[in-house]
Design a protein around this motif. Structure first.
Motif, PDB file in Angstrom:
ATOM      1  N   ALA A 108       0.103 -24.976  -8.589  1.00 42.92           N
ATOM      2  CA  ALA A 108      -0.100 -23.882  -9.545  1.00 42.92           C
ATOM      3  C   ALA A 108      -1.494 -23.277  -9.378  1.00 42.92           C
ATOM      4  CB  ALA A 108       0.101 -24.377 -10.973  1.00 42.92           C
ATOM      5  N   MET A 109      -2.473 -24.137  -9.140  1.00 35.94           N
ATOM      6  CA  MET A 109      -3.837 -23.643  -8.934  1.00 35.94           C
ATOM      7  C   MET A 109      -3.916 -22.822  -7.641  1.00 35.94           C
ATOM      8  SD  MET A 109      -5.342 -24.614 -11.641  1.00 35.94           S
ATOM      9  CE  MET A 109      -7.048 -24.259 -11.300  1.00 35.94           C
ATOM     10  N   ALA A 110      -3.200 -23.254  -6.623  1.00 36.12           N
ATOM     11  CA  ALA A 110      -3.173 -22.508  -5.360  1.00 36.12           C
ATOM     12  C   ALA A 110      -2.531 -21.137  -5.570  1.00 36.12           C
ATOM     13  CB  ALA A 110      -2.417 -23.297  -4.293  1.00 36.12           C
ATOM     14  N   GLU A 111      -1.508 -21.071  -6.410  1.00 31.25           N
ATOM     15  CA  GLU A 111      -0.869 -19.788  -6.716  1.00 31.25           C
ATOM     16  C   GLU A 111      -1.840 -18.859  -7.431  1.00 31.25           C
ATOM     17  OE1 GLU A 111       2.904 -20.095  -8.736  1.00 31.25           O
ATOM     18  OE2 GLU A 111       3.564 -21.698  -7.392  1.00 31.25           O
ATOM     19  N   VAL A 112      -2.616 -19.402  -8.343  1.00 31.36           N
ATOM     20  CA  VAL A 112      -3.611 -18.595  -9.058  1.00 31.36           C
ATOM     21  C   VAL A 112      -4.627 -18.034  -8.067  1.00 31.36           C
ATOM     22  CG1 VAL A 112      -5.531 -18.699 -10.695  1.00 31.36           C
ATOM     23  CG2 VAL A 112      -3.335 -19.730 -11.299  1.00 31.36           C
ATOM     24  N   MET A 113      -5.103 -18.885  -7.166  1.00 31.40           N
ATOM     25  CA  MET A 113      -6.094 -18.427  -6.188  1.00 31.40           C
ATOM     26  C   MET A 113      -5.504 -17.349  -5.273  1.00 31.40           C
ATOM     27  SD  MET A 113      -8.787 -19.874  -7.162  1.00 31.40           S
ATOM     28  CE  MET A 113      -9.977 -19.582  -5.841  1.00 31.40           C
ATOM     29  N   ALA A 114      -4.248 -17.483  -4.912  1.00 30.49           N
ATOM     30  CA  ALA A 114      -3.592 -16.452  -4.092  1.00 30.49           C
ATOM     31  C   ALA A 114      -3.463 -15.158  -4.893  1.00 30.49           C
ATOM     32  CB  ALA A 114      -2.224 -16.943  -3.622  1.00 30.49           C
ATOM     33  N   LEU A 115      -3.136 -15.269  -6.176  1.00 23.81           N
ATOM     34  CA  LEU A 115      -2.989 -14.093  -7.034  1.00 23.81           C
ATOM     35  C   LEU A 115      -4.279 -13.288  -7.115  1.00 23.81           C
ATOM     36  CD1 LEU A 115      -1.246 -12.481  -9.149  1.00 23.81           C
ATOM     37  CD2 LEU A 115      -2.269 -13.973 -10.875  1.00 23.81           C
ATOM     38  N   ILE A 116      -5.421 -13.975  -7.107  1.00 22.11           N
ATOM     39  CA  ILE A 116      -6.696 -13.250  -7.217  1.00 22.11           C
ATOM     40  C   ILE A 116      -7.285 -12.908  -5.848  1.00 22.11           C
ATOM     41  CG2 ILE A 116      -7.175 -14.210  -9.498  1.00 22.11           C
ATOM     42  CD1 ILE A 116      -9.377 -15.938  -8.097  1.00 22.11           C
ATOM     43  N   GLY A 117      -6.461 -13.054  -4.811  1.00 17.27           N
ATOM     44  CA  GLY A 117      -6.892 -12.628  -3.481  1.00 17.27           C
ATOM     45  C   GLY A 117      -7.686 -13.652  -2.709  1.00 17.27           C
ATOM     46  N   ARG A 118      -7.553 -14.930  -3.070  1.00 11.79           N
ATOM     47  CA  ARG A 118      -8.278 -15.987  -2.375  1.00 11.79           C
ATOM     48  C   ARG A 118      -7.340 -17.129  -1.963  1.00 11.79           C
ATOM     49  NH1 ARG A 118     -14.035 -15.555  -3.643  1.00 11.79           N
ATOM     50  NH2 ARG A 118     -14.260 -13.520  -4.597  1.00 11.79           N
ATOM     51  N   PRO A 119      -6.321 -16.778  -1.179  1.00 17.52           N
ATOM     52  CA  PRO A 119      -5.379 -17.827  -0.770  1.00 17.52           C
ATOM     53  C   PRO A 119      -6.083 -18.883   0.078  1.00 17.52           C
ATOM     54  CG  PRO A 119      -5.032 -15.851   0.535  1.00 17.52           C
ATOM     55  CD  PRO A 119      -6.034 -15.494  -0.539  1.00 17.52           C
ATOM     56  N   GLY A 120      -5.707 -20.142  -0.158  1.00 15.48           N
ATOM     57  CA  GLY A 120      -6.265 -21.232   0.622  1.00 15.48           C
ATOM     58  C   GLY A 120      -7.647 -21.684   0.187  1.00 15.48           C
ATOM     59  N   VAL A 121      -8.229 -21.040  -0.820  1.00 11.69           N
ATOM     60  CA  VAL A 121      -9.558 -21.412  -1.309  1.00 11.69           C
ATOM     61  C   VAL A 121      -9.391 -22.369  -2.485  1.00 11.69           C
ATOM     62  CG1 VAL A 121     -11.678 -20.548  -2.380  1.00 11.69           C
ATOM     63  CG2 VAL A 121     -10.566 -19.226  -0.566  1.00 11.69           C
ATOM     64  N   HIS A 122     -10.112 -23.480  -2.444  1.00 11.06           N
ATOM     65  CA  HIS A 122     -10.054 -24.447  -3.540  1.00 11.06           C
ATOM     66  C   HIS A 122     -10.727 -23.821  -4.770  1.00 11.06           C
ATOM     67  CE1 HIS A 122     -10.578 -28.116  -5.865  1.00 11.06           C
ATOM     68  NE2 HIS A 122      -9.634 -28.632  -5.090  1.00 11.06           N
ATOM     69  N   PRO A 123     -10.138 -23.951  -5.959  1.00 11.29           N
ATOM     70  CA  PRO A 123     -10.654 -23.247  -7.136  1.00 11.29           C
ATOM     71  C   PRO A 123     -11.900 -23.840  -7.772  1.00 11.29           C
ATOM     72  CG  PRO A 123      -8.740 -24.540  -7.749  1.00 11.29           C
ATOM     73  CD  PRO A 123      -8.875 -24.641  -6.248  1.00 11.29           C
ATOM     74  N   GLU A 124     -12.185 -25.116  -7.540  1.00 14.49           N
ATOM     75  CA  GLU A 124     -13.318 -25.730  -8.237  1.00 14.49           C
ATOM     76  C   GLU A 124     -14.648 -25.108  -7.804  1.00 14.49           C
ATOM     77  OE1 GLU A 124     -13.010 -27.458 -10.853  1.00 14.49           O
ATOM     78  OE2 GLU A 124     -10.865 -27.768 -10.601  1.00 14.49           O
ATOM     79  N   GLY A 125     -15.451 -24.773  -8.786  1.00 15.51           N
ATOM     80  CA  GLY A 125     -16.766 -24.204  -8.533  1.00 15.51           C
ATOM     81  C   GLY A 125     -16.750 -22.743  -8.124  1.00 15.51           C
ATOM     82  N   ARG A 126     -15.605 -22.093  -8.181  1.00 12.65           N
ATOM     83  CA  ARG A 126     -15.466 -20.722  -7.687  1.00 12.65           C
ATOM     84  C   ARG A 126     -15.681 -19.650  -8.740  1.00 12.65           C
ATOM     85  NH1 ARG A 126     -16.270 -20.232  -2.503  1.00 12.65           N
ATOM     86  NH2 ARG A 126     -15.426 -22.063  -1.502  1.00 12.65           N
ATOM     87  N   PHE A 127     -15.842 -20.055 -10.015  1.00 17.68           N
ATOM     88  CA  PHE A 127     -15.940 -19.071 -11.089  1.00 17.68           C
ATOM     89  C   PHE A 127     -17.306 -19.178 -11.764  1.00 17.68           C
ATOM     90  CE2 PHE A 127     -11.451 -20.362 -10.687  1.00 17.68           C
ATOM     91  CZ  PHE A 127     -10.995 -19.178 -10.130  1.00 17.68           C
ATOM     92  N   PHE A 128     -18.099 -18.121 -11.634  1.00 16.60           N
ATOM     93  CA  PHE A 128     -19.463 -18.132 -12.150  1.00 16.60           C
ATOM     94  C   PHE A 128     -19.452 -18.187 -13.666  1.00 16.60           C
ATOM     95  CE2 PHE A 128     -23.583 -16.259 -13.282  1.00 16.60           C
ATOM     96  CZ  PHE A 128     -24.414 -17.086 -12.544  1.00 16.60           C
ATOM     97  N   PRO A 129     -20.189 -19.146 -14.250  1.00 22.30           N
ATOM     98  CA  PRO A 129     -20.231 -19.248 -15.709  1.00 22.30           C
ATOM     99  C   PRO A 129     -21.063 -18.103 -16.298  1.00 22.30           C
ATOM    100  CG  PRO A 129     -21.697 -20.861 -14.707  1.00 22.30           C
ATOM    101  CD  PRO A 129     -20.967 -20.179 -13.583  1.00 22.30           C
ATOM    102  N   ASP A 130     -20.439 -17.334 -17.147  1.00 21.68           N
ATOM    103  CA  ASP A 130     -21.095 -16.164 -17.740  1.00 21.68           C
ATOM    104  C   ASP A 130     -20.180 -15.630 -18.833  1.00 21.68           C
ATOM    105  OD1 ASP A 130     -22.953 -14.172 -18.179  1.00 21.68           O
ATOM    106  OD2 ASP A 130     -22.828 -13.327 -16.162  1.00 21.68           O
ATOM    107  N   THR A 131     -20.636 -14.595 -19.508  1.00 24.88           N
ATOM    108  CA  THR A 131     -19.788 -13.898 -20.468  1.00 24.88           C
ATOM    109  C   THR A 131     -19.354 -12.590 -19.830  1.00 24.88           C
ATOM    110  OG1 THR A 131     -20.868 -14.908 -22.369  1.00 24.88           O
ATOM    111  CG2 THR A 131     -19.664 -12.853 -22.766  1.00 24.88           C
ATOM    112  N   TYR A 132     -18.057 -12.387 -19.785  1.00 27.88           N
ATOM    113  CA  TYR A 132     -17.474 -11.199 -19.162  1.00 27.88           C
ATOM    114  C   TYR A 132     -16.911 -10.307 -20.260  1.00 27.88           C
ATOM    115  CZ  TYR A 132     -18.125 -13.939 -15.005  1.00 27.88           C
ATOM    116  OH  TYR A 132     -18.712 -14.671 -13.998  1.00 27.88           O
ATOM    117  N   ARG A 133     -17.224  -9.028 -20.182  1.00 27.16           N
ATOM    118  CA  ARG A 133     -16.737  -8.043 -21.155  1.00 27.16           C
ATOM    119  C   ARG A 133     -15.605  -7.263 -20.491  1.00 27.16           C
ATOM    120  NH1 ARG A 133     -17.930  -7.468 -26.087  1.00 27.16           N
ATOM    121  NH2 ARG A 133     -18.485  -5.297 -26.008  1.00 27.16           N
ATOM    122  N   VAL A 134     -14.427  -7.334 -21.095  1.00 28.25           N
ATOM    123  CA  VAL A 134     -13.249  -6.667 -20.534  1.00 28.25           C
ATOM    124  C   VAL A 134     -12.496  -5.953 -21.646  1.00 28.25           C
ATOM    125  CG1 VAL A 134     -12.994  -8.304 -18.626  1.00 28.25           C
ATOM    126  CG2 VAL A 134     -11.805  -8.736 -20.764  1.00 28.25           C
TER     127      VAL A 134
END
Length: 177
Positions: A81-107
């Motif tokens: 499931a995590m691999a599917e998420v990474m593929a969905l965001i355009g990063r297939p084959g990339v391990h998800p741990e440590g890949r998301f910068f901690p911050d506050t995002y305004r959307v």
């Protein structure tokens, strides 16, 4: 308002979205807001030290986001499931741990949850590139990827910022040996 919109010739310029309209807002001011696309924004905060599963859980717990990740129980998501998420965001084959910068995002409200992940991954790439460019060349790491892995290990070894340099030094010395 609609008549004013048509008369102004800006009806084709209106941006779809969710807008906050304050009491006392005039029709021309509202029209300007709609044309400029000044949508009502929400804040999504990703905390330093969170695992990728905790990030997904935080997004799932934000009802103002549109859940396009399709992960039933983010806290216990499978590796597939995590691999599917990474593929969905355009990063297939990339391990998800440590890949998301901690911050506050305004959307904008009802933005896809994947958009927050894309922004957080891009922010992490930018920060990692800055750190890699400024690194001490004597550090025995071959790539920014290795630096990210080492940083994650050091983070797990200590929660105290003052100890991180010493812990990183121990690992760097072991790598040299």
């Amino acid at each position: 308002l609609f008549a004013g919109l048509r008369l102004s010739g800006q009806s084709r310029d209106v941006k779809a979205g969710f807008y906050a309209v304050e009491p006392g807002t005039t029709a021309p001011a509202l029209l300007g807001k709609l044309v400029r696309g000044e949508q009502s924004l929400i804040s999504v905060t990703l905390i330093e030290g969170w695992t990728a599963r905790q990030v997904l859980q935080a997004l799932a717990n934000t009802p103002e986001l549109r859940d396009d990740l399709s992960v039933r129980n983010p806290a216990q998501a499978t590796d597939a499931a995590m691999a599917e998420v990474m593929a969905l965001i355009g990063r297939p084959g990339v391990h998800p741990e440590g890949r998301f910068f901690p911050d506050t995002y305004r959307v904008a409200r009802r933005s896809p949850a994947s958009g927050v992940l894309v922004a957080a991954a891009r922010a992490m790439d930018e920060r990692l590139a800055e750190v890699w460019a400024a690194r001490d060349p004597s550090v025995p790491l071959k790539s920014p990827e290795e630096a990210l892995i080492l940083a994650s290990i050091v983070e797990k070894e200590t929660g105290l910022e003052a100890d991180r340099g010493r812990i990183a030094g121990v690992f760097a010395n072991r790598l040299r040996i």
